[in-house]
Design an enzyme around this catalytic site. Structure first.
Site, PDB file in Angstrom:
ATOM      1  N   HIS A 143       0.986  -2.190  -0.740  1.00 57.43           N
ATOM      2  CA  HIS A 143       0.385  -0.902  -0.347  1.00 57.43           C
ATOM      3  C   HIS A 143       1.332   0.290  -0.503  1.00 57.43           C
ATOM      4  CE1 HIS A 143      -3.163  -2.879   1.083  1.00 57.43           C
ATOM      5  NE2 HIS A 143      -2.555  -3.495   2.074  1.00 57.43           N
ATOM      6  N   GLY A 144       2.592   0.057  -0.811  1.00 53.89           N
ATOM      7  CA  GLY A 144       3.535   1.161  -0.932  1.00 53.89           C
ATOM      8  C   GLY A 144       3.229   2.049  -2.124  1.00 53.89           C
TER       9      GLY A 144
END
Length: 395
Positions: A143-144
């Site tokens: 998700h970064g």
């Protein structure tokens, strides 16, 4: 380093990237993202006799230059300051840190750089033909974003690793993500890149974070047709999940023809996971790596890198699921029957839930799903839509 039994190594065809330094990625004692699952997995493999100390490779720390392949310099500086107490929660919020999901913790840059470095270590072993396969189960923080943390993920090790393999090895990469949450950070990083194919099979964003991953997200510009999303319905069970996964994976890999496959192996599609709404069992975690292994040999001369990801039932689900990746990767017979008694006895004392004593789940784990036929049909329609471009070009 943890201590391991001195049994004879079963294979040299794969490496297991791990050190206790990866446990430093820790938000708090009560946060759902808990790297104790790595300790539990490594110990289970050790008690099983499936992991030898010679199979284990220490992860290196990713350099700033490497992290900048996937992230902005300003963002990396913010993470460094936050981890050394030089940034408030309010100052961190525009960058996705200091939030309930991704709180600030001491030395967060260093801990995150160890995670990224572990995945880069795995990449080098595979791309330099030292081994065919490599696992870094501490990775998979999908998700970064380039300049923002999200969903428990600070640096996106898969994004950095793909950029790294492109730059250093001129590799054409297929990334497949079976986490219950959409692999958004990786997808958007390569949305216009024709040499990276992303596949994400996840619970529909109608119900679950991050709310993206619609079947219509196909890529843009030169990358159009290299992004595939399969947002399956809540309460999806094993048969439908595996049908979607295997059919899509086989067709897409044959169409894209990658040099290497990178699999993200979130273990949160399981019925026991507290953050999701899928009804899968350990059966899918036996099949997911088996199919990836087979396709890697068929299309990539065996080049397969596996990272971890989500998984929030750290006691009953993640150790069993992730152990099956390693036994598949090393051509060991998939374990069946009871788990090692020594492992069960050791960890049941600490576990807040009753451990599952067998590798596979009990048949009566949940009641029948009344909408099973409807869910299966909806998932099939999603599969058809996702693969429309490939299938229409072949007709």
């Amino acid at each position: 380093m943890a201590k391991y039994a001195g049994h004879e190594s079963l294979t040299k065809n794969a490496v297991f990237v791990y050190s206790d330094n990866q446990l430093g990625y820790k938000f708090s004692d009560t946060h759902p993202f808990n790297q104790k699952r790595l300790t539990l997995t490594v110990d289970l493999l050790n008690e099983l006799g499936a992991l030898n100390k010679d199979d284990i490779v220490e992860p290196r720390i990713a350099t700033d230059e490497e992290i900048l392949l996937g992230h902005d310099a300003k963002y990396v500086d913010i993470i460094k300051k936050a981890g050394h107490g030089e940034l408030s929660n309010e100052q961190g919020e525009p960058y996705g840190i200091g939030t309930e999901d991704t709180p600030i913790f001491p030395f967060m840059h260093e801990a995150s750089a160890h995670i990224v470095g572990g995945t880069l270590t795995a990449c080098d072993y595979v791309m330099q033909d030292k081994v065919k396969h490599a696992a870094n189960l501490g990775g998979g923080l999908h998700h970064g974003f380039k300049g923002r943390a999200s969903g428990f993920c600070i640096y996106n090790d898969s994004t950095v690793a793909i950029k790294y393999m492109q730059q250093k090895y001129n590799a054409r990469v297929l990334y497949i993500d079976t986490d219950a949450h959409h692999g958004d950070g990786v997808q958007w990083s390569f949305y216009d890149d024709p040499n990276v194919c992303t596949i994400s099979i996840h619970e529909t964003g109608r119900y679950l974070f991050p709310g993206t991953g619609n079947v219509t997200e196909r890529g843009t510009g030169e990358g159009h047709g290299t992004s595939f999303n399969l947002p399956i319905d809540a309460f999806t069970e094993d048969e439908s999940f595996l049908d979607i996964y295997e059919t899509a994976f086989r067709e897409i890999v044959a169409h894209f023809k990658p040099d290497v496959i990178l699999t993200q192996n979130g273990a949160d599609a399981h019925y026991f996971d507290p953050l999701t709404h899928l009804y899968c069992s350990m059966k899918i975690y036996k099949e997911i790596p088996r199919i990836a292994h087979e396709l890697a040999h068929e299309f990539c001369d065996g080049r397969w890198i596996a990272v971890g990801g989500g998984g929030y039932d750290i006691w009953r689900v993640v150790p069993r699921a992730w152990s099956l990746i390693w036994t598949e990767m090393t051509d060991q017979k998939a374990p069946d029957g009871p788990l090692p008694a020594t492992w069960l006895e050791k960890w049941q004392l600490e576990s807040p839930v009753t451990l599952i004593p067998t590798w596979m789940d009990p048949n009566n784990m949940y009641n029948d799903v009344p909408r099973k036929a409807e869910i299966t049909e909806k998932n099939y329609q999603i599969l058809e839509k996702a693969l429309y471009m490939i299938r229409s070009s072949q007709s």
